[in-house]
Design a protein around this motif. Structure first.
Motif, PDB file in Angstrom:
ATOM      1  N   ALA A  56     -31.221  31.206  -3.602  1.00 29.50           N
ATOM      2  CA  ALA A  56     -30.792  29.823  -3.851  1.00 29.50           C
ATOM      3  C   ALA A  56     -31.229  29.380  -5.253  1.00 29.50           C
ATOM      4  N   ALA A  57     -32.444  29.752  -5.645  1.00 28.88           N
ATOM      5  CA  ALA A  57     -32.917  29.421  -6.997  1.00 28.88           C
ATOM      6  C   ALA A  57     -32.058  30.117  -8.051  1.00 28.88           C
ATOM      7  N   GLY A  58     -31.644  31.344  -7.743  1.00 30.60           N
ATOM      8  CA  GLY A  58     -30.769  32.080  -8.653  1.00 30.60           C
ATOM      9  C   GLY A  58     -29.417  31.412  -8.800  1.00 30.60           C
ATOM     10  N   GLU A  59     -28.886  30.897  -7.689  1.00 26.76           N
ATOM     11  CA  GLU A  59     -27.602  30.189  -7.753  1.00 26.76           C
ATOM     12  C   GLU A  59     -27.717  28.934  -8.603  1.00 26.76           C
ATOM     13  N   GLU A  60     -28.842  28.215  -8.473  1.00 26.69           N
ATOM     14  CA  GLU A  60     -29.054  27.017  -9.293  1.00 26.69           C
ATOM     15  C   GLU A  60     -29.126  27.375 -10.779  1.00 26.69           C
ATOM     16  N   ARG A  61     -29.844  28.447 -11.087  1.00 24.15           N
ATOM     17  CA  ARG A  61     -29.979  28.872 -12.481  1.00 24.15           C
ATOM     18  C   ARG A  61     -28.630  29.340 -13.027  1.00 24.15           C
ATOM     19  N   LEU A  62     -27.849  29.989 -12.178  1.00 26.64           N
ATOM     20  CA  LEU A  62     -26.517  30.448 -12.582  1.00 26.64           C
ATOM     21  C   LEU A  62     -25.620  29.257 -12.923  1.00 26.64           C
ATOM     22  N   VAL A  63     -25.695  28.210 -12.128  1.00 19.60           N
ATOM     23  CA  VAL A  63     -24.912  26.987 -12.406  1.00 19.60           C
ATOM     24  C   VAL A  63     -25.326  26.404 -13.755  1.00 19.60           C
ATOM     25  N   ALA A  64     -26.634  26.330 -13.996  1.00 22.77           N
ATOM     26  CA  ALA A  64     -27.129  25.813 -15.278  1.00 22.77           C
ATOM     27  C   ALA A  64     -26.684  26.717 -16.424  1.00 22.77           C
ATOM     28  N   GLY A  65     -26.718  28.017 -16.191  1.00 24.19           N
ATOM     29  CA  GLY A  65     -26.308  28.974 -17.213  1.00 24.19           C
ATOM     30  C   GLY A  65     -24.829  28.896 -17.534  1.00 24.19           C
ATOM     31  N   ARG A  66     -24.006  28.581 -16.538  1.00 25.38           N
ATOM     32  CA  ARG A  66     -22.551  28.503 -16.774  1.00 25.38           C
ATOM     33  C   ARG A  66     -22.202  27.475 -17.839  1.00 25.38           C
ATOM     34  N   GLU A  67     -22.885  26.344 -17.819  1.00 23.12           N
ATOM     35  CA  GLU A  67     -22.627  25.309 -18.824  1.00 23.12           C
ATOM     36  C   GLU A  67     -22.916  25.860 -20.225  1.00 23.12           C
ATOM     37  N   ARG A  68     -24.038  26.548 -20.366  1.00 18.56           N
ATOM     38  CA  ARG A  68     -24.409  27.136 -21.656  1.00 18.56           C
ATOM     39  C   ARG A  68     -23.458  28.275 -22.034  1.00 18.56           C
ATOM     40  N   TRP A  69     -23.035  29.058 -21.024  1.00 20.43           N
ATOM     41  CA  TRP A  69     -22.097  30.160 -21.261  1.00 20.43           C
ATOM     42  C   TRP A  69     -20.772  29.604 -21.798  1.00 20.43           C
ATOM     43  N   HIS A  70     -20.303  28.519 -21.192  1.00 16.91           N
ATOM     44  CA  HIS A  70     -19.050  27.909 -21.652  1.00 16.91           C
ATOM     45  C   HIS A  70     -19.200  27.356 -23.065  1.00 16.91           C
ATOM     46  N   ALA A  71     -20.374  26.850 -23.402  1.00 13.37           N
ATOM     47  CA  ALA A  71     -20.622  26.361 -24.760  1.00 13.37           C
ATOM     48  C   ALA A  71     -20.567  27.528 -25.756  1.00 13.37           C
TER      49      ALA A  71
END
Length: 140
Positions: free
Chosen positions: A96-111
């Protein structure tokens, strides 16, 4: 030096280092490398996988995969469980913590994606992706 500019491997590796640094720069804000982010995204899409399956899917050597997974396990972003009596056969899953970090990372990945496409051009980037995927798709 003249032959250097006809060297496909050198050109691809140089470009890969440049793009990797761009994406890593964006992802460092969430404490992930591009390899970790990609691995976690694969686990999210595919579900738990064995080390062998994950190494094949990521086109990574198993030892490189182990080095990538260790900090993710230590930080509670992925979990591993033995499959049956052989403790060496592990199943890796996103927590679950990994999924949260992945969501946060997606925003940066899109940037990072937007920055690359702004610098290189949207159409050129799309054509480049297509050609690069063709290399791995056609070589196997």
């Amino acid at each position: 030096m003249e032959g250097l500019f006809d060297d496909d491997c050198f050109a691809i590796r140089q470009a890969a280092r440049y793009v990797s640094q761009l994406y890593d720069h964006h992802l460092e804000n969430v404490g992930l490398t591009i390899t970790q982010f990609s691995l976690m995204g694969r686990l999210k899409r595919m579900g738990p996988m064995t080390m062998k399956q994950l190494a094949e899917a990521m086109r990574m050597q198993r030892t490189t995969l182990v080095r990538t997974i260790q900090p993710l396990r230590r930080n509670g972003l992925v979990s591993s469980a033995a499959l049956g009596p052989d403790a060496r056969a592990l199943s890796i899953a996103l927590t679950a913590a990994g999924e949260e970090r992945l969501v946060a990372g997606r925003e940066r990945w899109h940037a990072a994606q937007a920055e690359f496409e702004h610098r290189f051009g949207e159409q050129r980037a799309a054509a480049l992706r297509s050609e690069l995927f063709a290399i791995t798709r056609d070589s196997i």
